[in-house]
Design an enzyme around this catalytic site. Structure first.
Site, short mmCIF file in Angstrom:
data_model
loop_
_atom_site.label_atom_id
_atom_site.label_comp_id
_atom_site.label_asym_id
_atom_site.label_seq_id
_atom_site.Cartn_x
_atom_site.Cartn_y
_atom_site.Cartn_z
N HIS A 31 26.76 -14.70 31.07
CA HIS A 31 27.27 -15.80 30.18
C HIS A 31 28.81 -15.77 30.32
O HIS A 31 29.15 -15.04 30.97
CB HIS A 31 27.13 -15.80 28.79
CG HIS A 31 25.44 -16.11 28.52
ND1 HIS A 31 25.02 -17.02 27.50
CD2 HIS A 31 24.39 -15.10 28.56
CE1 HIS A 31 23.62 -16.71 27.33
NE2 HIS A 31 23.31 -15.91 28.16
N ARG B 289 27.04 -28.24 26.62
CA ARG B 289 26.65 -26.57 26.53
C ARG B 289 25.01 -26.86 26.87
O ARG B 289 24.22 -25.62 27.45
CB ARG B 289 26.93 -26.08 25.00
CG ARG B 289 26.05 -24.74 24.71
CD ARG B 289 26.42 -24.44 23.50
NE ARG B 289 25.80 -23.49 22.75
CZ ARG B 289 26.09 -22.14 22.83
NH1 ARG B 289 27.25 -21.60 23.68
NH2 ARG B 289 25.41 -21.20 22.22
N GLU C 46 28.79 -11.15 28.79
CA GLU C 46 29.77 -12.14 28.88
C GLU C 46 30.85 -11.97 29.60
O GLU C 46 31.66 -10.98 29.80
CB GLU C 46 30.36 -12.52 27.36
CG GLU C 46 29.23 -12.67 26.17
CD GLU C 46 29.03 -14.09 26.09
OE1 GLU C 46 29.50 -14.93 26.91
OE2 GLU C 46 27.85 -14.53 25.43
N GLU D 250 29.34 -22.91 31.26
CA GLU D 250 29.62 -21.51 31.85
C GLU D 250 29.71 -21.48 33.41
O GLU D 250 28.57 -20.69 33.69
CB GLU D 250 28.86 -20.39 31.12
CG GLU D 250 29.28 -20.78 29.55
CD GLU D 250 28.22 -19.73 28.66
OE1 GLU D 250 27.24 -18.96 29.27
OE2 GLU D 250 28.21 -20.04 27.30
N HIS E 208 23.89 -21.87 29.65
CA HIS E 208 24.53 -22.61 29.31
C HIS E 208 25.44 -23.50 30.13
O HIS E 208 26.07 -22.91 30.79
CB HIS E 208 25.71 -22.07 28.09
CG HIS E 208 24.80 -21.48 26.85
ND1 HIS E 208 25.22 -20.27 26.02
CD2 HIS E 208 23.86 -21.93 26.27
CE1 HIS E 208 24.51 -20.26 25.09
NE2 HIS E 208 23.75 -21.12 25.13
#
Length: 519
Positions: free
Chosen positions: A402, A332, A477, A280, A277
């Protein structure tokens, strides 16, 4: 040379002071919580169906991409004007498109097409009950707000981005629904402007002259710096490191994969990727830090570095990454050109993998941020990954980085269910989270993705587990827990990267054979 050294030391010192201040101001980092699932919808262990939608399609003949004014992205709203440049007005946003909202303009854009977010705010909503949730869902569906972090099953908070021109209407709607809202970021453009520590070209050239590359981890870097760093590693350590191009992006950029060889030809292998993405940024930064550590400090990292072969794709989405740096910081998706009947560009690459593709948590609408593409593996980036993983022997694990939220997630993501070996995945995930906390203090919650966050079909980790047959597959994440969201300040790169390295090392240690067995 001495002046640059002093400057770099000062930069690091300021970064450490900033990190300490941010840590003090951030929400408490408590112990990692266990996953709780509503009794009415318990997790159920299910065997992966015998399906593999690996059928990479050739790119659609969409014609040339319209870069610059007039491309008309239109993420979730009207596409805006052909030459949009008026800040916050009806003319539209960068590249002539809008990021939501019928009047166009992603809070405005500079004449050259850079999307600005002046006056846009990040709000944290307290959503209690189904009626309030429906009210928030309507705001998202109508393009009034952009969902950054959804409400979880066992929590009440949700993070939403609100454009400046929408603030008054959104606040009225929230008040009518009695949804409490707290301002987390007062002015998103100010946060974006303060996010990155700028290093001059002269300083970067000095770094390259001294070290052979421009990479350091007190600032976020351009794609060319990252690719040059990978090439430098391969040229400098040719018996250990190699770089290959496993495909090209939609825009023709190379997908550069770096291999760090284990001490045996048949060593178990782990796949690591970042930057799927575009917005990020912490993800490619952390992955390049990991590369640097595993190569330069190989002995220090022991069996995790030496007894395992690493395949690392630092930037899965190079087109989107560069677009987020040059045009729209919060972009994104990848940069697939708009197809017939739409002016909205891009596909969410983490909804494009061919396992349960098109299911819950993905969209068939090109203007949505979670648009899954025309079909599974329609995008050259995901198709290249699938071809490589399918054809590479000894791959045992798949790790994708991520942001944000601080989670260690394992399958399944497509539904609130788990694979038969979920207890083993949980055991290793818990070890990863403990190692991350010991490395730099971050608290990471562990659990199956669909139950811990939300269902999201077509993800890379589900495909790696369900179709490619890899045992250990995780999505991590990274920081933070919402104080900065996607615009994590550069002074937090290094502590976050240390946590990422700790997670990867822990996973690799599970794969590495004991020293005696290896001998």
């Amino acid at each position: 040379m001495g002046a640059l050294r002093a400057l770099l030391k000062l930069t690091v010192a300021l970064g450490l002071l900033g990190a300490a201040a941010a840590a003090a101001a951030a929400e408490p980092q408590g112990p990692a919580a266990a996953v709780e699932v509503e009794e009415a919808d318990p997790l159920r262990a299910v065997e992966p169906p015998a399906e593999d939608a690996f059928a990479p399609a050739p790119p659609a003949e969409d014609g040339p991409r319209a870069e610059g004014a007039g491309a008309g992205q239109g993420e979730g709203g009207a596409e805006g004007g052909a030459e949009g440049g008026a800040e916050g007005g009806a003319e539209g946003g960068a590249e002539g498109g809008t990021e939501g909202g019928a009047d166009g303009g992603a809070a405005g854009a500079e004449p050259e097409g850079r999307v600005l977010y002046r006056g846009a705010q990040l709000l944290r909503l307290t959503v209690e009950g189904e009626e309030q949730q429906r009210a928030v869902d309507r705001l998202v569906e109508e393009g009034e707000v952009e969902l950054w972090r959804p409400k979880l099953a066992d929590a009440a908070d949700a993070d939403v981005l609100v454009r400046r021109e929408r603030l008054e209407a959104v606040r009225r709607a929230l008040a009518e629904a009695r949804v409490a809202a707290q301002v987390v970021i007062e002015d998103l453009q100010a946060a974006i402007d303060a996010e990155n520590t700028l290093v001059s070209e002269e300083e970067l050239d000095e770094l390259q002259g001294r070290y052979g590359h421009r990479m350091e981890w007190q600032s976020y870097h351009a794609l060319k710096d990252i690719h040059q760093f990978l090439d430098f590693m391969a040229e400098t350590y040719p018996t250990l490191v190699s770089v290959s191009t496993i495909g090209t992006s939609e825009g023709g950029r190379p997908l550069k994969l770096l291999k760090i060889s284990g001490d045996r030809p048949d060593a178990p292998a782990i796949w690591v990727d970042g930057g799927i993405h575009a917005r990020e940024w912490i993800s490619p930064a952390a992955v390049t830090y990991l590369i640097n550590e595993l190569v330069l400090n190989r002995e220090q990292h022991g069996r995790a570095a030496q007894a395992v072969t690493w395949y690392v794709l630092a930037v899965v989405n190079p087109d989107g990454y560069e677009h987020s740096r040059q045009r729209d910081r919060l972009w994104r998706k990848n940069r697939r050109a708009p197809g017939a009947g739409t002016r909205c560009a891009g596909v969410d690459l983490n909804r494009n993998f061919g396992y349960k593709w098109g299911g819950a948590g993905s969209s068939r609408r090109p203007c949505d941020e979670i648009y899954a593409g025309a079909q599974a593996f329609s995008e050259p980036e995901t198709a290249a990954i699938a071809r490589f993983v399918k054809s590479t022997p000894n791959l045992k694990a798949y790790l994708s980085f991520h942001s944000y939220g601080q989670y260690v997630l394992y399958p399944w993501g497509y539904a609130r269910s788990v694979p038969p070996d979920h207890e083993e995945l949980r055991r290793v995930g818990d070890k990863m989270a403990r190692a991350m906390r010991q490395a730099a203090g971050g608290s990471y919650r562990v659990g199956p993705a669909g139950a811990t966050l939300y269902p999201a079909a077509g993800g890379s980790d589900d495909w790696a587990k369900g179709a490619a047959g890899l045992k250990y597959t995780y999505t991590v994440e990274l920081r933070d827990q919402g104080s900065y969201g996607f615009v994590l300040p550069a002074h937090l790169i290094e502590p976050t990267a240390k946590e990422a390295l700790a997670a990867a090392r822990t996973l690799a240690e599970e794969l590495a054979p004991p020293a005696a067995a290896a001998a």
